[in-house]
Structures are given as structure tokens and as C-alpha cells.
Design a protein around this motif. Sequence first.
Motif, PDB file in Angstrom:
ATOM      1  N   VAL A 172       0.841  -1.202   0.000  1.00  0.00           N
ATOM      2  CA  VAL A 172       0.000   0.000   0.000  1.00  0.00           C
ATOM      3  C   VAL A 172       0.873   1.249   0.000  1.00  0.00           C
ATOM      4  CG1 VAL A 172      -1.623   1.373   1.354  1.00  0.00           C
ATOM      5  CG2 VAL A 172      -2.002  -1.075   1.071  1.00  0.00           C
ATOM      6  N   VAL A 173       1.919   1.243   0.824  1.00  0.00           N
ATOM      7  CA  VAL A 173       2.836   2.393   0.878  1.00  0.00           C
ATOM      8  C   VAL A 173       3.518   2.593  -0.469  1.00  0.00           C
ATOM      9  CG1 VAL A 173       4.906   3.322   1.961  1.00  0.00           C
ATOM     10  CG2 VAL A 173       3.197   2.161   3.352  1.00  0.00           C
ATOM     11  N   LEU A 174       3.948   1.504  -1.090  1.00  0.00           N
ATOM     12  CA  LEU A 174       4.642   1.602  -2.369  1.00  0.00           C
ATOM     13  C   LEU A 174       3.725   2.062  -3.493  1.00  0.00           C
ATOM     14  CD1 LEU A 174       6.773  -1.686  -2.188  1.00  0.00           C
ATOM     15  CD2 LEU A 174       7.576   0.663  -1.855  1.00  0.00           C
ATOM     16  N   LEU A 175       2.446   1.696  -3.427  1.00  0.00           N
ATOM     17  CA  LEU A 175       1.506   2.019  -4.506  1.00  0.00           C
ATOM     18  C   LEU A 175       0.759   3.327  -4.303  1.00  0.00           C
ATOM     19  CD1 LEU A 175      -0.139  -1.503  -5.027  1.00  0.00           C
ATOM     20  CD2 LEU A 175       1.478  -0.380  -6.560  1.00  0.00           C
ATOM     21  N   SER A 176       0.704   3.820  -3.062  1.00  0.00           N
ATOM     22  CA  SER A 176      -0.159   4.964  -2.778  1.00  0.00           C
ATOM     23  C   SER A 176       0.289   6.234  -3.488  1.00  0.00           C
ATOM     24  CB  SER A 176      -0.226   5.215  -1.268  1.00  0.00           C
ATOM     25  OG  SER A 176       1.065   5.462  -0.742  1.00  0.00           O
TER      26      SER A 176
ATOM     27  N   LEU B 297      -2.164  -7.839  -4.575  1.00  0.00           N
ATOM     28  CA  LEU B 297      -3.571  -7.660  -4.965  1.00  0.00           C
ATOM     29  C   LEU B 297      -4.400  -7.137  -3.799  1.00  0.00           C
ATOM     30  CD1 LEU B 297      -4.180 -10.882  -7.098  1.00  0.00           C
ATOM     31  CD2 LEU B 297      -4.054  -8.520  -7.918  1.00  0.00           C
ATOM     32  N   ASN B 298      -4.087  -7.595  -2.596  1.00  0.00           N
ATOM     33  CA  ASN B 298      -4.814  -7.108  -1.427  1.00  0.00           C
ATOM     34  C   ASN B 298      -4.556  -5.622  -1.217  1.00  0.00           C
ATOM     35  OD1 ASN B 298      -6.652  -7.742   0.597  1.00  0.00           O
ATOM     36  ND2 ASN B 298      -5.077  -8.118   2.105  1.00  0.00           N
ATOM     37  N   ALA B 299      -3.330  -5.187  -1.511  1.00  0.00           N
ATOM     38  CA  ALA B 299      -3.015  -3.760  -1.397  1.00  0.00           C
ATOM     39  C   ALA B 299      -3.817  -2.949  -2.410  1.00  0.00           C
ATOM     40  CB  ALA B 299      -1.515  -3.545  -1.611  1.00  0.00           C
ATOM     41  N   VAL B 300      -3.926  -3.451  -3.638  1.00  0.00           N
ATOM     42  CA  VAL B 300      -4.754  -2.777  -4.650  1.00  0.00           C
ATOM     43  C   VAL B 300      -6.202  -2.692  -4.169  1.00  0.00           C
ATOM     44  CG1 VAL B 300      -5.650  -2.928  -7.005  1.00  0.00           C
ATOM     45  CG2 VAL B 300      -3.250  -3.484  -6.547  1.00  0.00           C
ATOM     46  N   CYS B 301      -6.680  -3.775  -3.563  1.00  0.00           N
ATOM     47  CA  CYS B 301      -8.047  -3.791  -3.041  1.00  0.00           C
ATOM     48  C   CYS B 301      -8.217  -2.749  -1.939  1.00  0.00           C
ATOM     49  CB  CYS B 301      -8.368  -5.187  -2.522  1.00  0.00           C
ATOM     50  SG  CYS B 301     -10.051  -5.395  -1.925  1.00  0.00           S
ATOM     51  N   ILE B 302      -7.234  -2.630  -1.054  1.00  0.00           N
ATOM     52  CA  ILE B 302      -7.304  -1.647   0.039  1.00  0.00           C
ATOM     53  C   ILE B 302      -7.374  -0.224  -0.519  1.00  0.00           C
ATOM     54  CG2 ILE B 302      -6.000  -0.629   1.946  1.00  0.00           C
ATOM     55  CD1 ILE B 302      -4.943  -3.489   2.507  1.00  0.00           C
ATOM     56  N   LEU B 303      -6.527   0.074  -1.518  1.00  0.00           N
ATOM     57  CA  LEU B 303      -6.528   1.411  -2.105  1.00  0.00           C
ATOM     58  C   LEU B 303      -7.853   1.686  -2.822  1.00  0.00           C
ATOM     59  CD1 LEU B 303      -2.883   1.494  -3.492  1.00  0.00           C
ATOM     60  CD2 LEU B 303      -3.773   2.766  -1.537  1.00  0.00           C
ATOM     61  N   ALA B 304      -8.384   0.687  -3.518  1.00  0.00           N
ATOM     62  CA  ALA B 304      -9.675   0.868  -4.183  1.00  0.00           C
ATOM     63  C   ALA B 304     -10.788   1.067  -3.166  1.00  0.00           C
ATOM     64  CB  ALA B 304      -9.977  -0.341  -5.075  1.00  0.00           C
ATOM     65  N   THR B 305     -10.674   0.387  -2.015  1.00  0.00           N
ATOM     66  CA  THR B 305     -11.677   0.539  -0.963  1.00  0.00           C
ATOM     67  C   THR B 305     -11.722   1.970  -0.460  1.00  0.00           C
ATOM     68  OG1 THR B 305     -11.399  -1.755  -0.268  1.00  0.00           O
ATOM     69  CG2 THR B 305     -12.388  -0.259   1.322  1.00  0.00           C
ATOM     70  N   ARG B 306     -10.554   2.584  -0.322  1.00  0.00           N
ATOM     71  CA  ARG B 306     -10.508   3.960   0.166  1.00  0.00           C
ATOM     72  C   ARG B 306     -11.275   4.895  -0.759  1.00  0.00           C
ATOM     73  NH1 ARG B 306      -4.490   5.598   1.866  1.00  0.00           N
ATOM     74  NH2 ARG B 306      -5.615   7.555   2.132  1.00  0.00           N
ATOM     75  N   ARG B 307     -11.160   4.660  -2.052  1.00  0.00           N
ATOM     76  CA  ARG B 307     -11.855   5.520  -3.011  1.00  0.00           C
ATOM     77  C   ARG B 307     -13.361   5.253  -3.031  1.00  0.00           C
ATOM     78  NH1 ARG B 307      -9.160   8.464  -6.718  1.00  0.00           N
ATOM     79  NH2 ARG B 307      -6.894   8.305  -6.826  1.00  0.00           N
TER      80      ARG B 307
END
Length: 306
Positions: free
Chosen positions: A129-133, A178-188
Motif C-alpha cells: 500500500v505504501v509503495l503504490l499509494s 492484490l490485497n493492497a490494490v483492493c485496500i486502495l480501491a476501498t478507500r476511493r
Amino acid sequence: MSGPPAERAILPARTIRTGVGWQPGIVGAAVLMAASLALVLTAGALARELGARYGAAEVLFLRFLLSLLVVVPAAVAMAGRRALSVTRPSGHAVRALSGVGAALIFYAATQHLPFADLVALSYAAPLFVVLLSGRALGERAGTASAVCVALGMAGVFLIAPPTRLEPWSLAMLAMAFLNAVCILATRRTAQADGPAATGLVFVLAGCLLTAPAALLTGFRLPDAADLPAFLLLGLAAGAAILLNAAAFRRAPAAVLAPIDYLGIAASAAIGFLWWGESPSPAVLLGGALIAAAGLGTLWAGARRPG
């Protein structure tokens, strides 16, 4: 929060900030968080046990289907007809595809890796998440966050050293991504559509996405002896979502995160008691480093202005 995918942050709640000390509701929030964690680990253990007799896609489909027994009433109670109203369908699609993909990898990997390894590697998601945010949300990671990511990756390499990487260890790292992508999408999506729609749409999408895979891999009706386990799996996963959301309505993430990261140690105990697995010192140390890195990124984010 991390933990096995698709069983946390599906009904994300608004986090609040409080001062230092035991504020009213903190103890109750801690109890809710601990109960949510227990249900997440129970669901993961049940999925592993059932996965020995049924395909991973079938187990995941029935998990989504049966969790509707909990999620639908909660979503309707929270938002009524608006529980199926979405304004960002593309965001929900990204969230569903990444979250379901992560969950499917996790369920498949339960038959190939020790339980402690599975759970510890799943907690690497916040590092991604940190790397992708930065690219996804325009949030720049500071020096402290970068150090925490390096520390967490060191923990990952202790559990799955590059010199003896196994296919399923690599698959678990893909799951964490993939879970990190899901977390970031959840925030939006949660900001735009609210927790009820975010949760309900995800579970419904999970049913639709996993049904074809379950059919193509030889879906069969569960044996009568396994029906209670499947029902408990779905109810535990659904209830974990609601308890997790309720906890974050009562306490800030900084208070609850240490409870969540107890899942790494608890998974080692479950693996030993349920299947007689003894985690290696490298797995225990790696899990400790991942937990420390996760808590560090949370601390760094809390100190960041704005």
C-alpha cells in the motif's frame, strides 16, 4: 488492517482521532477488534480444512454466498435501498477483481504452505500500500515509511528467502500485492458510496466472480458432515467484517492495529494446535519484523500533516 484477504475492511468505518489514554469506548473497541481477528483466523483455518476436500474456488464461492446472510441485513439496516447505489462502478470493479483474486490465491495456498507462513505473508499488504499509494492516490511516502517498508521486506525474505523461493510463496506475495490494490480501491469507493454499498457490492461481486470458477473446477454439493463448517466459514467471515467496522467507529487505528497484528502470533498457535505445525525461528522473526513494519507505517502516517 491486513489479515486474510476479503475478510477485513469490506465495510470500512470512519477512523477517529483521540488523545492518549483510555478514552470512553476504547475498551469496547479493543474487544470488538479482538473478536473480529478471532473470526478472521477461524475462517482462514476452516478454509484450509475444507480446501483439503473441495476446490479453492468452491470454498471461496460458498464463503461469499453464505456471508450474505450477515452482510445483507447489515447493509440494508445501514443504508436501506441505497445499499446497492454506487457512483464509481469502475472503482468497485477494480476492488472486486483484486480482492477476489487475492482471496482465491490465499485459499489455494492453504494446501501448500504452513498456516503461520500464510498469515504472516498476508500481512505484507500494507507495505505494498505504501509503495503504490504515491501513484494511485498521489500520497508521497516519507523517510520513515520507506524504512518500515525495507524492514517489512526483510521479514518477508526471512519467511520466503530468495535462495529457496517456492511457487506458493511467490503466489502469496502476489496475493499481498492484490490485497493492497483492493485496500486502495476501498478507500476511493468507500468515500464516494459509503460502507454499506462498498461491502454489499463486494460480496455480491465475489459470488458472481467465483461461481464460474467453482463450476469449471468441478463444483459439487458439500457433504452433510461439512455443511456446518461451510456455514460457520460464511458467518465468521461476514461477522468479522461487521465487528471490524464497529471497532473503527469507536477507536482510532493507532489503538487497534497492535491487536490486529497479534494475528501473526495467533496463527502460529493455531497451526500448532490444529495441524501440529511448528513454525521455524525464521518465520517467527520474519513475522515480528512484518508486524513492526506495519505498525511503523501506521505511526508514520499518523504523524504526517493533513
